[in-house]
Design a protein around this motif. Sequence first.
Motif, short mmCIF file in Angstrom:
data_model
loop_
_atom_site.label_atom_id
_atom_site.label_comp_id
_atom_site.label_asym_id
_atom_site.label_seq_id
_atom_site.Cartn_x
_atom_site.Cartn_y
_atom_site.Cartn_z
N LEU A 194 0.85 -1.18 0.00
CA LEU A 194 0.00 0.00 0.00
C LEU A 194 0.89 1.24 0.00
O LEU A 194 1.57 1.52 0.98
CB LEU A 194 -0.91 0.00 1.23
N THR A 195 0.89 1.96 -1.12
CA THR A 195 1.67 3.19 -1.22
C THR A 195 0.79 4.34 -0.72
O THR A 195 0.36 5.22 -1.48
CB THR A 195 2.12 3.44 -2.67
N ILE A 220 2.95 -1.45 4.39
CA ILE A 220 2.35 -0.13 4.26
C ILE A 220 3.48 0.88 4.11
O ILE A 220 4.29 1.05 5.03
CB ILE A 220 1.49 0.21 5.50
N ASP A 221 3.56 1.53 2.94
CA ASP A 221 4.62 2.51 2.72
C ASP A 221 4.37 3.80 3.49
O ASP A 221 5.31 4.55 3.77
CB ASP A 221 4.74 2.83 1.23
N GLY A 222 3.11 4.07 3.80
CA GLY A 222 2.76 5.28 4.55
C GLY A 222 2.68 5.02 6.04
O GLY A 222 3.42 4.19 6.58
N ARG A 223 1.75 5.71 6.70
CA ARG A 223 1.60 5.58 8.14
C ARG A 223 0.34 4.78 8.46
O ARG A 223 -0.55 4.62 7.61
CB ARG A 223 1.52 6.97 8.79
N LEU A 224 0.26 4.29 9.69
CA LEU A 224 -0.89 3.54 10.18
C LEU A 224 -1.50 4.27 11.37
O LEU A 224 -0.78 4.63 12.31
CB LEU A 224 -0.47 2.12 10.59
N PHE A 225 -2.83 4.44 11.32
CA PHE A 225 -3.56 5.06 12.42
C PHE A 225 -4.63 4.07 12.88
O PHE A 225 -5.42 3.58 12.07
CB PHE A 225 -4.24 6.36 11.96
N ASN A 283 6.92 -3.32 8.87
CA ASN A 283 5.92 -3.44 7.81
C ASN A 283 5.06 -2.18 7.69
O ASN A 283 4.12 -2.14 6.91
CB ASN A 283 5.03 -4.68 8.01
N VAL A 284 5.37 -1.16 8.49
CA VAL A 284 4.80 0.18 8.33
C VAL A 284 5.99 1.13 8.21
O VAL A 284 6.69 1.39 9.19
CB VAL A 284 3.90 0.58 9.52
N ASP A 285 6.25 1.65 6.99
CA ASP A 285 7.53 2.31 6.72
C ASP A 285 7.48 3.84 6.80
O ASP A 285 8.51 4.47 7.04
CB ASP A 285 8.04 1.91 5.34
N ALA A 286 6.34 4.46 6.54
CA ALA A 286 6.20 5.92 6.62
C ALA A 286 7.30 6.64 5.83
O ALA A 286 7.99 7.52 6.34
CB ALA A 286 6.22 6.38 8.08
#
Length: 555
Positions: free
Chosen positions: A248-249, A274-279, A301-304
Amino acid sequence: MRQRSRKKGYALVSIIVIGLFAILFMLALAGMLLSLARSEAVTKQKSNLLDAAEIGLDYAVSNLNEALETGNQSLFEVSDSLPEKVVTLPSSYLPGGGNTTVKIKVRKLTGAERLVHSSFGVLYCPQMEPLEAVSTQYSDPVRSMNLVDYGRIVEVSAQRGVFHKSIRAVLEPRLEAPPGGAGNFSGSPTALFPGSAVFAVTNLSLKPTGNLQLNSLGTSTTSSGSESQFTLKMQSNQSASLAGNTTLTGDLLVTNNSTGAPNNVVQLSDNANIDGRLFTNNTSNSSVQSTPGAQPTGSDNVDAVADIASGQSSDRVGANDSSPTVFNSGESPVNPSPVPTASLTSVDTTGDGTADTTNQFDSFLASIDSGGSSIDLNHGTVPGTSTEVNSYSTSQIDTSDPGARAVNISSSNLNATKIFVDGSNTADAVKIDTSMFKNNTGDPRNLQIYYSGPGNIKINVDGSQDFNGLIYAPNANISIGGNGNFNGALVGNKVDITLNGNMNLITDLSDLNSGGGGGGLVPTFNTVTSGGVTSVAVQGYRPTTFQEVPNLLVP
């Protein structure tokens, strides 16, 4: 001599007996005829009373609609403090007046009726239910944006002497102007599609058997100062799971109620990223790996990495550095809007100025079918004008039907093709194979599918033909499978994606929400805010269910 007298006596007795039987038969026949006459009189009386009760129903609906259109107060205005209102129908509305009394009661639904309606009513719309606008626990996610109870029941009793007839009807709020009315469209246009390109009310599941890449269809990042973020956002009001080789970009938001929630409302498999952030609104999650710092680690696996992807920095900065994952985020859930509908209208498909079909989808396709291997969908016009008719209604779209023809949406159309599916009782309301249903315009906004029911929407992406379109179905279970590309955006109750390929998603649909986008969605309803409470600007009511009741409902 005696024998002759005896014969005469027998004959006289026979005549008397036959006469008695004739008299009895005539009396019985007279009784039957009298009973039949009475029965016919009663039947006619009850029929007249039913007609009178229906006049009372029409009077109530007309009065409610007129009040909403003009802004005046209705005779049947109800509220929490006055949950029902009884009005006697003026005798001038009854043919011949007479001794018939018609009493009309308009009331709000009781708690028990609302429960039954929500559990079994095929016309139930969660997006109009105030109780669905607030979540008190994890198992009941937010499903509505409307905080005002517009549900109404009309009960009418017509009485003449000892005879009476009663009817009951459930009224459905109209989101469009009543027929022949201009409507009272106050307030602001409703943003139909949320800010997230893919949204699920309950569970969002990405589980390809091969590889699945989710990208923004357009600019992938945006920057504020030195910090960047991805434009693509996916969201669920309850839970999300990413499995297989899924990337997921963009950002993932799980805006669940934490009361009663399981530990892992987000599940990430070993190969999902997940290339972005997770909330998330939970306090922790064992399947999530994210390490603050300038660079993500190999086990994350959450890279931000929006800062790095934008080219603004070789390292993560700001919130991407300090908080790649945010627990107890406090992010607000999506409050889905009601699904708009299409009004039935006549269509001119030949350009001669006369109507030759309607915008009922199957009838329209039949009228433009030239007998080839497929049907080119060119919009018709309102008879006598050059205005395109681009909204269609149907009970089902099913390209797997043996008699189905391939449909090609023409690039010569000036406006988007919008299909409104109203098949509440259909298990598979939409079943599309992209080889049989093609949007040839190249712009996903030019095919829009709307469905308010609880059935299934199934899209199979054929490897040779992408899906280009938008789907808004907040109560449906949507599945996207096959091999190829899905281009567009979608809203569903449960979203299950097994697609092997790319999902290229529109991250900004504000032009559609405001009525732009080259013939995009013009909202058919507005919202109004009063005392801090936002509600749908209902334009009127229509009866949806009709029931004759033996009891005297309104004494």
